[in-house]
Structures are given as structure tokens and as C-alpha cells.
Design an enzyme around this catalytic site. Structure first.
Site: not given
Ligand SMILES: *Cc1c(COP(=O)(O)O)cnc(C)c1O
Length: 431
Positions: A107
């Protein structure tokens, strides 16, 4: 580039307007009017391009004339200024490690890009924007770090007390400056409800310019395409493009990958790797998308019962189910299988997966079993150290703690404790 709302009841906007608004007024998601094609020469010679150049070329058509080239280049350079290596785990599977950014999860890419775009837009308008966000863990840290010290932006993060991991909590609460953490005596759902209420509250909107930093924002969603191109750059067998498995929750990440493929990135197939929250796995079987109450699992960042970005995947395939099904498969993995995968991959390959990556890995293995000539990439979305309890009991030893985590764990937590009561949030925001 212009963006329309997937509900088709809102005016068309540009990238700047879509970034500032987050969600369209009709509650739909913004979607680009056309899918631009990347330069075929760049794909052919991708190893001779720097990551910054690739990122710039990928995003430029989407930002259009809302950010000047020089500034956009600066923004993407700061967004991708950490390594994103493709690491070979065994003969058929490689891991794209997306966890080398400041908060150790993928993210960071979206949050860093969005915060810098917002800074640029706010400076042009010379006002102050308040970013209000609820987090169950990873989003808060990435948003806090991405917006830290950004001029003209105040960030207020709500998180459920005692329900985020110690590393995640420190990432939210130790920065200070323009980042405020409200520790809510309640659940993530309480936090989210309070945030939603604030967005609809006239008193607050009269006084503050509120915006959200969640994954439906185009400025967080679109830059996630970058690392699919970086993965291909490091992929040695260019004649046999990879199958890509993406641990999915809200489906923003995988949707960005599919968009990259539709723009000309060679990808054999996508795998939506899910935990027990199997709405999309079920959809691919029944063609019916039935939201469910989310259930708690070890891969908690994927505990989503109604994935908000899935509508964008439908949009990419123009709601044509056969086209979608020919490019997307999905598996639902249990917690027991997740634990077994972390164990086996560590024992056999000496590679440590986190629970999210493990869901992705096993899903990819399942697909490759029935497609023996293909090879694949799993997106490792978080550093195993963010989930020490689960991972350490699987591998039977402590995880090496990165220096950045050691430093942050020593810092003092600064949070403001509030009840799961909207009145308290309102009072805080208006003071
Ligand atoms: C947010 C997150 C996800 C999911 O990602 P999306 O874009 O919401 O599908 C998967 N793994 C981790 C570690 C995350 O922080």
C-alpha cells in the site's frame, strides 16, 4: 483523460477532481473513459528503462494535463524510490516483494503517489484538506507515512484499540506533526461507521474540507500498475509471460494489474487469491456476486465481504463474463492451508511468506498444476514481520526484524483514546 462514475449518474471529471473527491457523488467509482495503450517499444525494451521512466509513461495518460511533466516525474520518482525485487522461490514460482517500502506493505506505492498528488493539487488551491480514514491495520500506516509532513494536509486516522498488530500500531501513532491517531474503543466496523457519518455531517463539511484516502481513490488505485511492469522487466522468459497471483481483499491491487494487461503488458492469466472470504471465487463459478459478512482470518487485510473495486474489473471487461473468465481464476484458501503453506515453503525453499503471500502462493500452485507449461509470480504484499505470531510459529524461529521496525518499536505511541461514539469524533474534528 476523463473519468466517469461506474453508476453513471455523476458528471465526468478529470484526474484532479477525481482525486480530490475520492468517490463519485452517486457513490460509484471513477473509471477512465478509455484504457490507454503503452508504447510497444517500451515493452519490447523494458529492461533498458528505469523504474521512474516506466512509472511516468504508465501514469501520464491518466493524469493528463492536471500535473506538469516535470512535477509528475518528481512524484513518481518519490513513489518508487525503494526496491521491488522479483525473487525466485522455486523453478516455477517467483515472488514480487512489494514490502520494502517504509511501512512494509504494497500500500506504500499507492499512498505515496496519492499523497503527493493531493499536495500538488492543494498547493495550487492554497487551502487545507483533512484526510479522514479508518484502518484495520495496513492502510493507516501507509497513509500516515505517505502524508507525513505534506503541506496543506491534515490526517486523522481511526483505528480499533487492541485490534491492530504492535508494528502496525506504532506505524500509525509515532509520527506526530500532521498525523493524528484516534484510538477507538471498538471494532474496525465502528471506526468505519464513524468516518462515514463524518463525511455526511453538514457541520463538519461547512468547517473542513474532508477527503478519504481509501483504495477507491483513483490516485491510489492507478499507480499500483507500476510494479506489474517492474515484475515483467525482471521476468527472464519474455516468450512465456507470467501467470500473476494477487492476494486480494478489496480487489484494488489485482484490478490495477488487469488494467496494466489491458494496456499492453504481457500477462498470461490472473489469479485472485482469496482467504475464506470467497465472494469472487463464488462469482466465477456462479456468475453471481453475493456480498457476505466478512469473516476473520490470518490474512486479515483480505477480510472483505463486499470487495468495492470488483466493479472496476467488470468495467474493464465491459461486463462480458466469458472475457473475464478467460483471464481470471480464483481460489479460496483456508487458514489451515495458509499455515501449511508457510511451513512447507520455508522447509522446502527456505523462503518466508507472510499469511497474505501464502494465500497467493498456494492459489498459484493450484493453477499451475493444471497448466504445467506456465510459470508464475505471486505478489508478496506484506513483510512477514508484520504478522510475527502466525509466521514465527510456522517457521519455528524468530523473524529477522528490519532496522526500520526496530527503530519504530522504540518510539513512543501518541494516540487519543475515544469511545466508539460519533459525538466524540465530531467534537475532535470541530475543535
Ligand atoms: C490491503 C492488503 C491486501 C488486499 O489488497 P486489495 O487491493 O484490497 O485487494 C492484501 N495484502 C495485504 C498485506 C494488504 O495490506
Amino acid at each position: 483523460m476523463k473519468y466517469y462514475s461506474t453508476n453513471r449518474q455523476s458528471p465526468i471529471v478529470d484526474f484532479k477532481q477525481a482525486t480530490i473527491a475520492g468517490q463519485a457523488p452517486d457513490k460509484g467509482l471513477y473509471f477512465p473513459e478509455t484504457i490507454p495503450q503503452v508504447d510497444a517499444a517500451m515493452i519490447k525494451n523494458i529492461t533498458s528503462y528505469s523504474n521512474e521512466e516506466i512509472a511516468f509513461r504508465v501514469i501520464k495518460p491518466y493524469t493528463g494535463n492536471t500535473i506538469a511533466d516535470e512535477q509528475l516525474f518528481q512524484i513518481v520518482s518519490e513513489t518508487v524510490n525503494f526496491p521491488i525485487p522479483l525473487v525466485k522461490v522455486n523453478d516455477t514460482i517467483s515472488s514480487l516483494e512489494l514490502y520494502h517500502g517504509p511501512t512494509l506493505a504494497f500500500k506504500d506505492v499507492g499512498a505515496r503517489f496519492m499523497s503527493r498528488c493531493l499536495e500538488h493539487f492543494v498547493n495550487n488551491n492554497s487551502g487545507t484538506v483533512t484526510v479522514l480514514v479508518a484502518t484495520s491495520g495496513d492502510t493507516g500506516g501507509a497513509v500516515a507515512n505517505g502524508f507525513y509532513g505534506v503541506e496543506g494536509v491534515e490526517v486523522v486516522i481511526l483505528y480499533p484499540s487492541g485490534k491492530v498488530s504492535p508494528v502496525q500500531e506504532k506505524q500509525l501513532t509515532t509520527l506526530g506533526k500532521n498525523i493524528k491517531a484516534l484510538e477507538v474503543d471498538g471494532t474496525f466496523d465502528d471506526c468505519q461507521k464513524m468516518v462515514k457519518q463524518a463525511f455526511m455531517d453538514k457541520d463538519i463539511n461547512d468547517k473542513l474540507f474532508l477527503t478519504s484516502a481509501n483504495s477507491i481513490n483513483v490516485a491510489r488505485w492507478l499507480p499500483q500498475q507500476f510494479y506489474y511492469f517492474f515484475a515483467y522487466k525482471q521476468w527472464t522468459d519474455k516468450n512465456n509471460p507470467p501467470v500473476i497471483s494477487v492476494p486480494s481483499g478489496n480487489f484494488g491491487n489485482i484490478c490495477a494489474g488487469i488494467l496494466a494487461m489491458q494496456s499492453g503488458l504481457p500477462v498470461q492469466h490472473f489469479i485472485a487469491a482469496s482467504n475464506a472470504n470467497d465472494i469472487v471465487t463464488e462469482y466465477l463459478l456462479s456468475q453471481k456476486l453475493i456480498p457476505k459478512q466478512a469473516v476473520a482470518t490470518l490474512s486479515n487485510a483480505m477480510d472483505v465481504g463486499n470487495p468495492s473495486n470488483f466493479v472496476r474489473i467488470l468495467e474493464i471487461f465491459r461486463h462480458q463474463f466469458p472475457a473475464l473468465k478467460s483471464k481470471l481464476s480464483s481460489y479460496s484458501i483456508t487458514d489451515e492451508e495458509t499455515i501449511a503453506t508457510i511451513k512447507t515453503v520455508y522447509e522446502k525453499e527456505n523462503y518466508v511468506l507472510d499469511p497474505h503471500g501464502a494465500v497467493g502462493f498456494l492459489s498459484l500452485e493450484r493453477y499451475l498444476q493444471s497448466h504445467p507449461r506456465q510459470k508464475g509470480i505471486v505478489l508478496e504484499t506484506a513483510h512477514p514481520v508484520k504478522f510475527p505470531d502466525a509466521v514465527e510459529s510456522c517457521i519455528g524461529k524468530p523473524i529477522d526484524i528490519p532496522v526500520s521496525v526496530q527503530t519504530i518499536m522504540k518510539k513512543e505511541k501518541m494516540s487519543i483514546l475515544i469511545k466508539a461514539d460519533y459525538g466524540q469524533l465530531k467534537e475532535y474534528l470541530l475543535q
